[in-house]
Scaffold this active site. Structure first.
Site, PDB file in Angstrom:
ATOM      1  N   ASP B  91       0.857  -1.188   0.000  1.00  0.00           N
ATOM      2  CA  ASP B  91       0.000   0.000   0.000  1.00  0.00           C
ATOM      3  C   ASP B  91       0.892   1.237   0.000  1.00  0.00           C
ATOM      4  O   ASP B  91       2.119   1.128  -0.012  1.00  0.00           O
ATOM      5  CB  ASP B  91      -0.941  -0.042   1.209  1.00  0.00           C
ATOM      6  CG  ASP B  91      -0.170   0.042   2.512  1.00  0.00           C
ATOM      7  OD1 ASP B  91       1.079   0.022   2.483  1.00  0.00           O
ATOM      8  OD2 ASP B  91      -0.810   0.110   3.567  1.00  0.00           O
ATOM      9  N   ASP B 270      -8.151  -7.582   0.273  1.00  0.00           N
ATOM     10  CA  ASP B 270      -7.205  -7.894   1.346  1.00  0.00           C
ATOM     11  C   ASP B 270      -7.841  -7.525   2.663  1.00  0.00           C
ATOM     12  O   ASP B 270      -8.743  -6.679   2.713  1.00  0.00           O
ATOM     13  CB  ASP B 270      -5.930  -7.055   1.215  1.00  0.00           C
ATOM     14  CG  ASP B 270      -6.143  -5.637   1.731  1.00  0.00           C
ATOM     15  OD1 ASP B 270      -6.832  -4.859   1.057  1.00  0.00           O
ATOM     16  OD2 ASP B 270      -5.656  -5.322   2.844  1.00  0.00           O
ATOM     17  N   CYS B 310      -6.797 -27.795   4.296  1.00  0.00           N
ATOM     18  CA  CYS B 310      -5.659 -27.129   4.940  1.00  0.00           C
ATOM     19  C   CYS B 310      -4.854 -28.125   5.777  1.00  0.00           C
ATOM     20  O   CYS B 310      -5.366 -29.174   6.163  1.00  0.00           O
ATOM     21  CB  CYS B 310      -6.134 -25.962   5.810  1.00  0.00           C
ATOM     22  SG  CYS B 310      -6.598 -26.455   7.486  1.00  0.00           S
ATOM     23  N   CYS B 313      -6.554 -29.155   9.210  1.00  0.00           N
ATOM     24  CA  CYS B 313      -7.699 -30.080   9.147  1.00  0.00           C
ATOM     25  C   CYS B 313      -7.309 -31.443   8.592  1.00  0.00           C
ATOM     26  O   CYS B 313      -7.754 -32.468   9.110  1.00  0.00           O
ATOM     27  CB  CYS B 313      -8.826 -29.469   8.320  1.00  0.00           C
ATOM     28  SG  CYS B 313      -9.589 -28.053   9.140  1.00  0.00           S
TER      29      CYS B 313
END
Lengths: 572, 416
Positions: B91, B270, B310, B313
């Site tokens: 940014d 984002d 993921c 998990c």
């Protein structure tokens, strides 16, 4: 290895039968799981070697992929007391053949799990143990743990190795002879309890899924700092059992037969020795008025107060080592016991101590707790054995908070290199901080496969594609910005450096045993044993914690209210 | 930058594109996890890459303070400094100047603020913001804009918008003469608050400058405005912005916001939300967030989401062990952060797949049924999606709830 053990459990073999009861020795721990049919039924750990400490069931700062990828992590020790926050303890609800491994995410083919009731590094004062319980600590307060409960938890969660309950007092030392007598009697009875065979009804509930499970039992050598008490406890292990005791453990004739190794916790010994020493000093000088400890931490604490406030933190400000007094205590316990079983020491504070314990006692396994804690306070370890020639006195590592690392783009240790580096004279540090590699696979989430992106498909390769090492400058930055990634990288690095230290010890013992004593002496002289670098790091850690950690906003507000220039930088 | 739209939804304005930057390809729409200070909280770049993330965000304001440009320069840029080999966005630093420092004054020259190190008055000009971002070396850099809170009213909003346009010109000039145009791409930020007229004027001016910018961000939102206003501003912008430029909605991270924005034609978003909430023990799932601090999870041996790919998990990490450790051990934060980043990626990835298959309206319906079926659909989502031709309430008797409708697991009562 030519002959793998056929029976399940822990097998310890000394590679070179030691000529003496005490002194350095090389061995191998092989663990075979009952009825194991997986590809890797054995976990093998050469000794002298290390075991990894955990907190609340995890290796602090490491995600599961990280603890698996750190090759140095093989034997992992789990203190169970935090799970007593719930009744029944939640791990006991887990099913399967290796419930503790499953619950905590350790791999049965890779990790050996040992379990103790208490956190072996916690020296806080506790309510006294009772005839039938140990006082244990959980976030919900102190709990009483009985030997019967302990046995049932052990059989439920099925760790590979268990430490029998031990009556180690954490009340205010010193301890009377009467207290020590009680301590060794209880420890004896509690060891007997965990060795008892299960009753038929117990078997049907606890061993439903793994009928062959039998814990490998280690005994903590009791007797505190009293030579006669230590001797009495050790001797009791060799005395033939009779009467009701013999009835309870028919498979053995004396307790030592059921024991697979001996363990020694240094924290209670140090506390006790320290108390005795202070008492003798106090007796010689009149008491001085001590400043009372601050009641509430001052939110505007400045760098000057940092050292003072450190003592309020649970950050193991080092207890004086008392190692010279500890050595004879350990030897007393081992005087008559068989030399063929592994000897484990918990809570060493320096590699110097480790070397002394190997030299004079012949200890086989050491916990990595001190090295793991060094990661918490931003220290990257950097030492080798034998010590490098010349170079003067060196620190064992780097306080990466220090500004001298701002522009230091070298890897975390000077004595090692990353896998990608070409300084071939140095050994490789295999940790994920020094030798990171491109992940061999990645997840796809939809229309991001190579067929859409047009990127080259990653070739399946058995050799890792290494990346440059993380630098001291990057870690310095992460530490000062209070980023948790710093600690993940440092934990992996420090355990790996300690593992390399043990591997060099084994190499020297097997290749040049005659130079052992000289190299130990040289190491002790070459590296700063006071570990000033850790003290400095602790101060820096605390400064950043005050500036950026919990409670920071309140402190900043207080500062702004005082009229100082506040730019109120919110660093999230 | 190469930017190609490869598929469009037949009903909504959603699209799938391929964005090629100096550090690889990122398929859009995508969610960008935030690595404020050159690290995704608690993770290593290798872990982030293994999750299938190809674009992350660094904050210029923070990196400029620490480690500072001299360090980044010597390191050879932020990519090398943090060991991240994929795409990176920075940014401009303007937003943090306003949100983090209470003494910032905006002048035509730039933003005047007290240096956090010395307290000295310091000026951040558009030229300087760009040159700082050149040193950091991100693949996508943002113009310095004059940020006002989305709740501001009156002439200040118009002034900020006009100034953002003037500053864009200065950023473009600075970027053009830097010689970095091949490797770094400048995005404009559309301002104008919640006022449709101001937004239109800003859009018009910024679209005129399309040859100098590689993409457009929609700024000045996510500051506490009504959700019903929020989506209308997004829609107004995406309706006007050129097809052939990526569109980035700043500070968006709730799953329902993401899918609605995608339907309205947004390509990138984002937010620190998924990684921050993870540290407080909140795991995101397709059925709504799970607050793992709650004691109802203490004995639950199921993973967060049995179907989630993921690492947390697939490894079978139970809610019980996460409950045991969350807010006590950083390792629990890492486990949930890994999960939440994958959850965000899944929401976007499933969206991309649905767009390519021509089934995006069905995806929207399924998403809302799973996520909000039990509590009711936020009214603003229903309205927003109606505006692009999808009626969420078709063939369902789901409730509608007014307000933001953001879903949260507050208590032990009922639920998952």
């Amino acid at each position: 290895m030519s002959s793998l053990p056929v029976t399940s459990g822990l097998h310890f073999s000394l590679l070179t039968p030691p000529s003496a009861r005490f002194g350095p020795r090389l061995g191998t721990v092989v663990f075979k799981r009952p009825g194991c049919t997986t590809d890797q039924p054995f976990v093998t750990i050469p000794t002298p070697g290390l075991l990894t400490a955990t907190s609340r069931g995890v290796v602090p700062h490491l995600s599961r992929d990280h603890h698996r990828k750190t090759q140095a992590i093989k034997w992992v020790h789990i203190p169970f007391e935090t799970f007593l926050e719930h009744n029944p303890p939640v791990p006991t609800l887990q099913t399967g053949k290796t419930p503790l491994h499953t619950f905590l995410g350790f791999n049965p083919g890779q990790h050996l799990l040992s379990m103790s009731a208490r956190d072996l590094y916690d020296g806080r004062e506790m309510p006294p143990n009772g005839k039938d319980h140990v006082s244990v600590y959980s976030l919900r307060g102190v709990r009483k743990l009985s030997p019967a409960q302990w046995r049932s938890y052990v059989y439920s969660v099925k760790p590979d190795i268990v430490m029998a309950l031990s009556d180690t007092p954490f009340t205010d030392p010193p301890y009377s002879q009467k207290r020590l007598t009680k301590s060794i009697e209880r420890s004896f009875a509690w060891l007997l309890n965990v060795l008892c065979s299960l009753s038929e009804p117990e078997k049907s509930t606890l061993l439903k899924e793994e009928p062959h499970y039998k814990p490998t039992v280690l005994v903590h050598m009791s007797g505190m700092t009293s030579i006669p008490a230590r001797r009495a406890f050790a001797d009791s292990l060799l005395e033939p059992l009779f009467g009701p005791e013999a009835e309870q453990v028919k498979h053995i004739k004396y307790l030592d037969e059921g024991v697979s190794g001996y363990s020694f916790d240094l924290v209670p010994l140090r506390l006790s020795l320290d108390a005795a020493e202070k008492k003798s000093i106090d007796a010689m000088s009149p008491p001085s008025s001590l400043p009372s400890p601050a009641e509430t931490p001052d939110p505007t604490t400045t760098a000057l107060d940092v050292e003072a406030s450190l003592s309020q933190l649970n950050l193991d400000s080092t207890i004086p080592p008392h190692i010279e007094q500890i050595l004879p205590l350990l030897k007393t316990s081992l005087e008559r016991l068989p030399t063929t079983k592994p000897r484990i020491v918990n809570s060493t504070q320096t590699p110097h101590e480790t070397l002394r314990l190997i030299s004079s006692v012949g200890i086989d396994l050491f916990d990595a707790h001190w090295a793991q804690r060094a990661s918490d306070i931003g220290v990257s370890l950097d030492f080798v054995f034998p010590a490098p020639q010349g170079e003067g006195r060196k620190d064992l590592g780097h306080n990466l908070y220090h500004d001298k690392y701002t522009y230091d783009f070298s890897p975390l240790a000077s004595s090692f290199r990353g896998a990608i580096d070409t300084e071939f004279t140095k050994p490789i540090c295999q940790c994920l901080a020094c030798s990171p590699s491109v992940p061999p696979t990645r997840l796809y989430h939809g229309v991001d496969e190579e067929s859409y992106s047009g990127e080259p498909v990653m070739p399946l390769s058995s050799t890792p594609r290494y990346k440059p090492s993380f630098t001291r400058a990057y870690l310095h930055h992460l530490l000062h910005t209070h980023e948790m990634s710093a600690h993940s990288l440092l934990v992996m690095h420090n355990i790996s450096i300690l593992d390399a230290f043990f591997s060099s010890i084994r190499k020297l013992l097997s290749e040049k045993p005659e130079s052992w004593d000289a190299e130990v002496k040289r190491f002790i002289e070459a590296y700063d044993e006071d570990m000033v670098v850790l003290d400095e790091a602790r101060v820096s850690w605390k400064e950043v914690e005050l500036a950026r950690g919990k409670g920071r906003l309140a402190r900043e507000k207080a500062k702004q209210d005082e009229g100082t220039l506040g730019t109120a930088v919110e660093l999230e | 930058m190469q930017f190609e739209v490869i598929a469009k939804c037949h009903t909504t304005k959603a699209r799938v594109s391929r964005m090629t930057l100096a550090h690889g390809v990122t398929m859009l729409p995508t969610f960008m996890p935030v690595a404020t200070q050159a690290a995704i909280k608690g993770l290593t770049p290798e872990q982030v890459e293994s999750l299938g993330v190809t674009l992350i965000l660094n904050n210029t304001y923070h990196l400029n303070l620490r480690p500072g440009l001299k360090v980044l320069n010597e390191a050879g840029g932020a990519h090398k400094f943090q060991g991240w080999h994929r795409n990176l966005l920075t940014d401009s630093g303007g937003f943090q100047l306003v949100s983090l420092s209470k003494f910032t004054t905006i002048t035509e020259e730039g933003a005047l603020f007290a240096s956090p190190f010395t307290g000295e008055p310091t000026m951040l000009t558009p030229e300087e913001s760009i040159s700082i971002q050149h040193t950091i070396g991100a693949d996508i850099i943002m113009q310095l804009d004059d940020v006002v809170s989305s709740l501001t009213t009156g002439p200040r909003v118009g002034e900020a918008m006009e100034r953002s346009v003037r500053w864009l010109d200065r950023c473009i000039t600075q970027h053009e003469r830097s010689g970095k145009k091949d490797t770094q791409n400048l995005f404009a930020i559309v301002q104008g608050g919640l006022d449709p007229e101001l937004r239109d004027r800003c859009l018009e001016e910024m679209i005129k400058r399309r040859d100098g910018v590689a993409g457009y961000a929609i700024g000045g939102l996510s500051g506490g405005e009504e959700k019903d206003t929020f989506w209308r501003v997004i829609k107004q912008c995406t309706d006007k912005l050129p097809e052939e430029r990526p569109r980035y909605s700043m500070g968006i991270g709730f799953a329902e916001d993401l899918v609605v924005c995608v339907a309205l034609g947004v390509d990138m978003a984002d937010c620190v939300f998924p990684t921050r909430t993870a540290r407080f023990g909140v795991a995101l799932t397709h059925k709504g967030p799970l607050n793992l601090k709650l004691s109802k999870h203490s004995k639950d041996l199921r993973p967060i989401d049995e179907s989630c790919p993921c690492p947390t998990c697939t490894d079978g990490t139970s809610r019980a062990i996460l409950h045991h450790n969350v807010t006590h051990e950083t390792a629990a934060a890492h486990a949930i952060t890994l999960h939440n980043i994958v959850f965000q990626a899944q929401v976007m990835g499933r969206g991309r797949a649905a767009i390519v298959e021509g089934a995006f309206p069905d995806y929207l319906r399924t998403f809302f049924a799973n996520y909000f079926g039990d509590v009711g659909y936020p009214e603003w989502c229903v309205n927003a999606l109606r505006s692009v031709g999808v009626d969420l309430l078709e063939n369902t008797d789901a409730k509608i709830i007014p307000g933001s409708g953001a879903k949260w697991e507050y208590s032990n009562a009922a639920g998952n």
